[in-house]
Structures are given as C-alpha cells and as structure tokens.
Design a protein around this motif. Structure first.
Motif, PDB file in Angstrom:
ATOM      1  N   PHE A 191     -19.264 -32.652  -7.406  1.00 20.82           N
ATOM      2  CA  PHE A 191     -18.306 -31.547  -7.500  1.00 20.82           C
ATOM      3  C   PHE A 191     -17.107 -31.898  -8.380  1.00 20.82           C
ATOM      4  O   PHE A 191     -16.436 -31.007  -8.897  1.00 20.82           O
ATOM      5  CB  PHE A 191     -17.805 -31.150  -6.113  1.00 20.82           C
TER       6      PHE A 191
ATOM      7  N   ARG B 286     -16.812 -26.720 -10.993  1.00 23.92           N
ATOM      8  CA  ARG B 286     -17.715 -26.118 -10.003  1.00 23.92           C
ATOM      9  C   ARG B 286     -16.950 -25.709  -8.729  1.00 23.92           C
ATOM     10  O   ARG B 286     -17.459 -25.821  -7.629  1.00 23.92           O
ATOM     11  CB  ARG B 286     -18.833 -27.101  -9.666  1.00 23.92           C
ATOM     12  N   TYR B 287     -15.738 -25.214  -8.929  1.00 21.11           N
ATOM     13  CA  TYR B 287     -14.909 -24.888  -7.761  1.00 21.11           C
ATOM     14  C   TYR B 287     -15.522 -23.843  -6.833  1.00 21.11           C
ATOM     15  O   TYR B 287     -15.319 -23.938  -5.603  1.00 21.11           O
ATOM     16  CB  TYR B 287     -13.500 -24.460  -8.198  1.00 21.11           C
ATOM     17  N   PRO B 288     -16.280 -22.830  -7.310  1.00 18.58           N
ATOM     18  CA  PRO B 288     -16.849 -21.876  -6.343  1.00 18.58           C
ATOM     19  C   PRO B 288     -17.789 -22.560  -5.344  1.00 18.58           C
ATOM     20  O   PRO B 288     -17.717 -22.308  -4.139  1.00 18.58           O
ATOM     21  CB  PRO B 288     -17.594 -20.876  -7.228  1.00 18.58           C
ATOM     22  N   GLU B 289     -18.650 -23.441  -5.850  1.00 14.47           N
ATOM     23  CA  GLU B 289     -19.581 -24.160  -4.962  1.00 14.47           C
ATOM     24  C   GLU B 289     -18.831 -25.122  -4.047  1.00 14.47           C
ATOM     25  O   GLU B 289     -19.164 -25.260  -2.862  1.00 14.47           O
ATOM     26  CB  GLU B 289     -20.597 -24.937  -5.799  1.00 14.47           C
ATOM     27  N   TYR B 290     -17.826 -25.780  -4.612  1.00 19.16           N
ATOM     28  CA  TYR B 290     -17.048 -26.740  -3.831  1.00 19.16           C
ATOM     29  C   TYR B 290     -16.310 -26.057  -2.684  1.00 19.16           C
ATOM     30  O   TYR B 290     -16.302 -26.549  -1.540  1.00 19.16           O
ATOM     31  CB  TYR B 290     -16.066 -27.468  -4.745  1.00 19.16           C
TER      32      TYR B 290
ATOM     33  N   VAL C 266     -17.060 -23.268  -1.204  1.00 26.60           N
ATOM     34  CA  VAL C 266     -18.042 -22.850  -0.187  1.00 26.60           C
ATOM     35  C   VAL C 266     -18.449 -24.052   0.655  1.00 26.60           C
ATOM     36  O   VAL C 266     -18.537 -23.968   1.890  1.00 26.60           O
ATOM     37  CB  VAL C 266     -19.281 -22.210  -0.849  1.00 26.60           C
ATOM     38  N   TYR C 267     -18.694 -25.180  -0.005  1.00 31.21           N
ATOM     39  CA  TYR C 267     -19.086 -26.394   0.715  1.00 31.21           C
ATOM     40  C   TYR C 267     -17.982 -26.829   1.684  1.00 31.21           C
ATOM     41  O   TYR C 267     -18.259 -27.232   2.816  1.00 31.21           O
ATOM     42  CB  TYR C 267     -19.366 -27.506  -0.288  1.00 31.21           C
TER      43      TYR C 267
END
Length: 228
Positions: free
Chosen positions: A168, A185-189, A191-192
C-alpha cells in the motif's frame, strides 16, 4: 488547524523528507477535504531509512516550539510525537516510522493498562499514580525518550501493533488538490484500514482499524516475527 498542517508539511518538504499522510489525517483529507475536527493529531508516516534527516527534523521542530517524544520498541525508533507549545497549534504531530525491508509495514502502539478497582484496588491505584507521574515527567522534558517495552513505561502500558501490507505504501504521490503526499492506492488502503471509510464514525476507538490493528506486541505476531 489546516494552517498548522501546511506549516508542518512545508518543513518536511524543505528537509526533503519522503513522507506521506496516514491514518485519520489521510481519511479526513480524502473524505472531507480537511482534517477531522475532533482528531487530536496530524498523522504522518515514513520509512525508517534516513536517520540523518530525522535528526534534522527534530532540530527544526524544536526551533518551531514543539516538544519531542521519541518512542522506542526493542531499541528501534518507531515513532516521534511533536507536541506544540503554542496555543494556536493544538494538534500534536504524530510521525510513524515503518521498516521498509519487510513484507509488512508495522508499527507498535500503546494503550494504558486498565484494572478493575473492585478486583485489584492496589494495582488500580498504583497504575493511576504511575500514569500521572510519567505524564508530568513527559510534560517537563523538552526531549523525552520513551522505551515502551522497558520499565517504567511498560508498567502502565499494553503494547499493540498496527500491521499493513507494504504494497500500500510502495508508491507515494503528491496530491495537487490537497498539497500533500498520499499513498497512490489510498482507496484500497482506507478500505483495508477502516472498512466503510466514507461513513463518519462518531465514537471511533483504536481497535476499529479493522485488519490493521493486532492486539499483541510485534514479537508475538507470527507474520512479522519471522522478519523482525
């Protein structure tokens, strides 16, 4: 409070620090376009690979009237908290240092021990006294070194860990809109880390960091114990 963030980021840029905005500060800037109003700190992260620049950062923040708390775990500097003396700057600046050479970016964290007064009145009282004494000690020091796994700090703190897949943070970009560095990749991060990060949570607690929060110290977590 946004002016404080701008001043801090200007210092990081002038010193050539390879930083990114993290945790609640990243959440607020992405979701609301500003820092979360009730959040008490500015969250910044870096890889722990440039001690010379870190020393320069400490010197600069001291000159800007911040007190310095250097936090260590197993003799490794994992966090610096800069506490402002100026009343106009009410947020502390929380800088976390992640080890870059491993598969996981991890950072210890601490929570105060809690005792039930009815079951353990002596421990409850001793913990209250020790916590107060250490708090006064921190406030009196211009630069304070805290080893969370050593006495006296470990007597009042339980050690926990934030663990994030390193992927990330491998690509950091400058957000022209926000004026700060953020993970690409802040959107995925987000959410994680937070799950439904687009919906504000009024009563958030540290264990709400979903997959990132592990209620154990680093040396008891199997997936990072092999690396540490």
């Amino acid at each position: 409070m946004q002016s404080q963030l701008n001043k801090v980021i200007k210092i990081f840029n002038e010193l050539g620090m390879n930083y990114w905005i993290d945790c609640g500060s990243l959440l607020g800037l992405i979701r609301d376009g500003k820092l979360i109003s009730h959040d008490e700190d500015i969250d910044i992260a870096m890889w722990d690979s440039d001690p010379l620049k870190v020393r320069s950062l400490i010197s600069k923040m001291l000159s800007e009237k911040y007190k310095v708390e250097k936090h260590y775990y197993k003799n490794r500097l994992y966090k610096i908290i800069f506490r402002p003396k100026k009343r106009t700057q009410k947020r502390k600046v929380d800088v976390s240092f992640y080890p870059k050479e491993y598969n996981y970016a991890w950072c210890p964290t601490k929570i105060l021990k809690k005792y039930d007064f009815k079951k353990c009145p002596f421990k409850w009282l001793l913990n209250k006294i020790m916590t107060k004494v250490l708090l006064i000690y921190k406030r009196c020091k211009k630069v304070c070194k805290i080893n969370i796994d050593k006495w006296p700090w470990k007597s009042v703190m339980d050690i926990r860990t934030f663990v994030v897949p390193r992927e990330f943070f491998l690509e950091i970009v400058e957000s022209k809109e926000l004026g700060v560095n953020i993970p690409k990749r802040y959107p995925e991060y987000l959410v994680y880390r937070y799950g439904d990060w687009k919906t504000p949570v009024k009563k958030w607690k540290i264990s709400d960091s979903n997959n990132c929060f592990v209620p154990s110290p680093p040396d008891e977590i199997e997936k990072i114990k092999k690396e540490y």
